[in-house]
Design an enzyme around this catalytic site. Structure first.
Site, PDB file in Angstrom:
ATOM      1  N   ASN A   8     -21.896 -32.529 -95.655  1.00 63.33           N
ATOM      2  CA  ASN A   8     -23.464 -33.976 -95.941  1.00 63.33           C
ATOM      3  C   ASN A   8     -23.075 -34.513 -97.161  1.00 63.33           C
ATOM      4  O   ASN A   8     -24.580 -33.475 -98.333  1.00 63.33           O
ATOM      5  CB  ASN A   8     -24.664 -33.194 -95.032  1.00 63.33           C
ATOM      6  CG  ASN A   8     -25.385 -34.707 -94.719  1.00 63.33           C
ATOM      7  OD1 ASN A   8     -25.129 -35.780 -95.464  1.00 63.33           O
ATOM      8  ND2 ASN A   8     -26.652 -34.735 -94.671  1.00 63.33           N
ATOM      9  N   LYS A  10     -25.479 -36.919 -97.777  1.00 60.06           N
ATOM     10  CA  LYS A  10     -26.809 -37.679 -97.676  1.00 60.06           C
ATOM     11  C   LYS A  10     -26.847 -38.595 -98.986  1.00 60.06           C
ATOM     12  O   LYS A  10     -25.725 -39.582 -99.064  1.00 60.06           O
ATOM     13  CB  LYS A  10     -27.479 -37.096 -98.345  1.00 60.06           C
ATOM     14  CG  LYS A  10     -27.635 -35.068 -97.712  1.00 60.06           C
ATOM     15  CD  LYS A  10     -29.045 -34.586 -98.128  1.00 60.06           C
ATOM     16  CE  LYS A  10     -28.940 -33.280 -97.154  1.00 60.06           C
ATOM     17  NZ  LYS A  10     -29.873 -32.046 -96.911  1.00 60.06           N
ATOM     18  N   HIS A  92     -30.936 -35.743 -88.032  1.00 60.96           N
ATOM     19  CA  HIS A  92     -31.568 -34.468 -88.890  1.00 60.96           C
ATOM     20  C   HIS A  92     -32.486 -34.411 -88.997  1.00 60.96           C
ATOM     21  O   HIS A  92     -33.816 -35.435 -89.319  1.00 60.96           O
ATOM     22  CB  HIS A  92     -30.316 -35.288 -90.072  1.00 60.96           C
ATOM     23  CG  HIS A  92     -30.562 -34.147 -91.362  1.00 60.96           C
ATOM     24  ND1 HIS A  92     -30.917 -34.405 -92.105  1.00 60.96           N
ATOM     25  CD2 HIS A  92     -29.510 -33.435 -91.790  1.00 60.96           C
ATOM     26  CE1 HIS A  92     -31.257 -32.778 -93.218  1.00 60.96           C
ATOM     27  NE2 HIS A  92     -29.750 -32.989 -92.293  1.00 60.96           N
ATOM     28  N   GLU A 140     -31.216 -26.033 -88.593  1.00 62.14           N
ATOM     29  CA  GLU A 140     -31.872 -26.138 -90.297  1.00 62.14           C
ATOM     30  C   GLU A 140     -33.056 -25.764 -90.320  1.00 62.14           C
ATOM     31  O   GLU A 140     -34.110 -26.590 -90.620  1.00 62.14           O
ATOM     32  CB  GLU A 140     -31.002 -27.279 -90.774  1.00 62.14           C
ATOM     33  CG  GLU A 140     -29.785 -27.688 -90.904  1.00 62.14           C
ATOM     34  CD  GLU A 140     -29.322 -28.466 -91.990  1.00 62.14           C
ATOM     35  OE1 GLU A 140     -29.690 -30.001 -91.664  1.00 62.14           O
ATOM     36  OE2 GLU A 140     -28.332 -28.781 -92.602  1.00 62.14           O
ATOM     37  N   ILE A 145     -33.872 -26.356 -96.923  1.00 61.75           N
ATOM     38  CA  ILE A 145     -33.158 -27.608 -97.316  1.00 61.75           C
ATOM     39  C   ILE A 145     -33.042 -27.332 -98.702  1.00 61.75           C
ATOM     40  O   ILE A 145     -34.268 -28.204 -99.219  1.00 61.75           O
ATOM     41  CB  ILE A 145     -33.384 -28.897 -96.318  1.00 61.75           C
ATOM     42  CG1 ILE A 145     -32.784 -28.440 -94.901  1.00 61.75           C
ATOM     43  CG2 ILE A 145     -32.629 -29.742 -96.801  1.00 61.75           C
ATOM     44  CD1 ILE A 145     -32.656 -30.054 -94.102  1.00 61.75           C
ATOM     45  N   GLY A 180     -29.953 -24.803 -97.683  1.00 66.73           N
ATOM     46  CA  GLY A 180     -29.845 -23.103 -98.727  1.00 66.73           C
ATOM     47  C   GLY A 180     -27.987 -22.808 -98.566  1.00 66.73           C
ATOM     48  O   GLY A 180     -28.804 -21.496-100.047  1.00 66.73           O
ATOM     49  N   ALA A 201     -25.221 -28.995 -98.028  1.00 67.24           N
ATOM     50  CA  ALA A 201     -24.914 -30.274 -99.039  1.00 67.24           C
ATOM     51  C   ALA A 201     -24.887 -30.185-100.684  1.00 67.24           C
ATOM     52  O   ALA A 201     -23.880 -30.216-101.089  1.00 67.24           O
ATOM     53  CB  ALA A 201     -25.674 -31.631 -98.317  1.00 67.24           C
ATOM     54  N   SER A 202     -26.263 -29.542-100.621  1.00 67.43           N
ATOM     55  CA  SER A 202     -26.684 -29.346-102.622  1.00 67.43           C
ATOM     56  C   SER A 202     -25.803 -28.722-103.139  1.00 67.43           C
ATOM     57  O   SER A 202     -25.328 -28.814-104.143  1.00 67.43           O
ATOM     58  CB  SER A 202     -28.123 -29.583-102.338  1.00 67.43           C
ATOM     59  OG  SER A 202     -28.201 -28.690-102.082  1.00 67.43           O
TER      60      SER A 202
HETATM   61  O1  G3P Z   1     -27.602 -31.567 -93.545  1.00 64.48           O
HETATM   62  C1  G3P Z   1     -26.823 -30.445 -94.563  1.00 64.48           C
HETATM   63  C2  G3P Z   1     -28.593 -29.879 -94.846  1.00 64.48           C
HETATM   64  O2  G3P Z   1     -29.284 -30.375 -94.151  1.00 64.48           O
HETATM   65  C3  G3P Z   1     -28.075 -28.391 -96.003  1.00 64.48           C
HETATM   66  O3  G3P Z   1     -29.067 -28.992 -96.993  1.00 64.48           O
HETATM   67  O4  G3P Z   1     -29.104 -28.895 -99.400  1.00 64.48           O
HETATM   68  O5  G3P Z   1     -29.399 -26.553 -98.527  1.00 64.48           O
HETATM   69  O6  G3P Z   1     -26.800 -27.724 -98.086  1.00 64.48           O
HETATM   70  P1  G3P Z   1     -28.509 -28.137 -98.431  1.00 64.48           P
END
Ligand code: G3P
Length: 222
Positions: A8, A10, A92, A140, A145, A180, A201-202
């Site tokens: 993602n 984002k 989401h 999630e 997150i 995470g 994502a991150s």
């Molecule tokens: O949609 C994926 C996301 O919400 C997870 O975020 O940055 O914790 O990998 P992250």
């Protein structure tokens, strides 16, 4: 889509402009090299350009349950499909919608043969949305997150109870998990707990080495 690594994008500044294409190409390279399903969810305006550039599945980060036709500013499944999107995240944590819209969007995506991935924050929410028989439910926990603390290590019980919630409420839906996830062992643990795939994502976008990091996480699927 069976065992996806869903990336993602984002709206991180790191993926702005041409960088969106660069990240999508890195995801494609790893997918081809390792034979792992890597799915990308870039920002909506880049959808067409990404679909034209890479040969891996591209999904939307969000879709609106608005009418086809005179619905200015909304983004509807039928138009997303016409741009080559094969599915969408729905509800989401960062873009939540009401339960009626979730149910409508799952039905619309099904009728368009598009993949629905409905997000939930708790196992109770997983049970609620699994009843709509989406292709995937994505658990999630919002507090994890972007934290760098993986759901599979910080809250493995949430994965197990969400799996039960899916199988108790749907004969069709599969479960992916996210929040995470930053390294291979986070992914390995999630798959060992029974998740069919991950959402991330991150952990990739902030890594500074996109291809290496995608490859590291994807290698857990082999
Ligand atoms: O949609 C994926 C996301 O919400 C997870 O975020 O940055 O914790 O990998 P992250």
């Amino acid at each position: 889509m069976k065992n996806p690594l869903i990336l993602n994008f984002k709206n991180y500044i790191e993926i702005s402009g041409e960088k969106t294409i660069e990240l999508a190409k890195s995801a494609e390279k790893v997918s081809i090299d390792l034979g792992v399903e890597v799915i990308v969810a870039p920002p909506q305006p880049s959808l067409w350009a990404v679909v034209q550039t890479v040969d891996i599945p591209v999904i939307c980060q969000h879709l609106n349950d608005a009418d086809v036709g005179s619905s200015t500013g909304y983004f509807v499944p039928e138009i997303a499909k016409s741009y080559g999107s094969i599915g969408s995240l729905i509800n989401h944590s960062e873009h939540r919608i009401d339960i009626k819209s979730i149910s409508n969007l799952v039905r619309r995506l099904k009728s368009l043969k598009m993949t629905s991935i409905v997000c939930a924050r708790t196992p109770d929410e997983v049970a609620e949305v699994a009843k709509f028989d989406p292709d995937f439910v994505a658990i999630e926990p919002p507090e994890l997150i972007g934290s760098g603390k993986a759901i599979s290590k910080e809250a493995p019980q949430i994965i197990s109870s969400s799996l039960t919630a899916v199988s108790d409420n749907s004969d069709l839906a599969r479960m992916v998990c996210g929040a995470g996830i930053v390294d291979k062992s986070d992914v390995t643990k999630a798959l060992e707990l029974g998740a069919s795939g991950i959402l991330v994502a991150s952990g990739i976008i902030k890594s500074g080495a996109w291809e290496e990091k995608i490859s590291e996480l994807a290698s857990a699927f082999i």
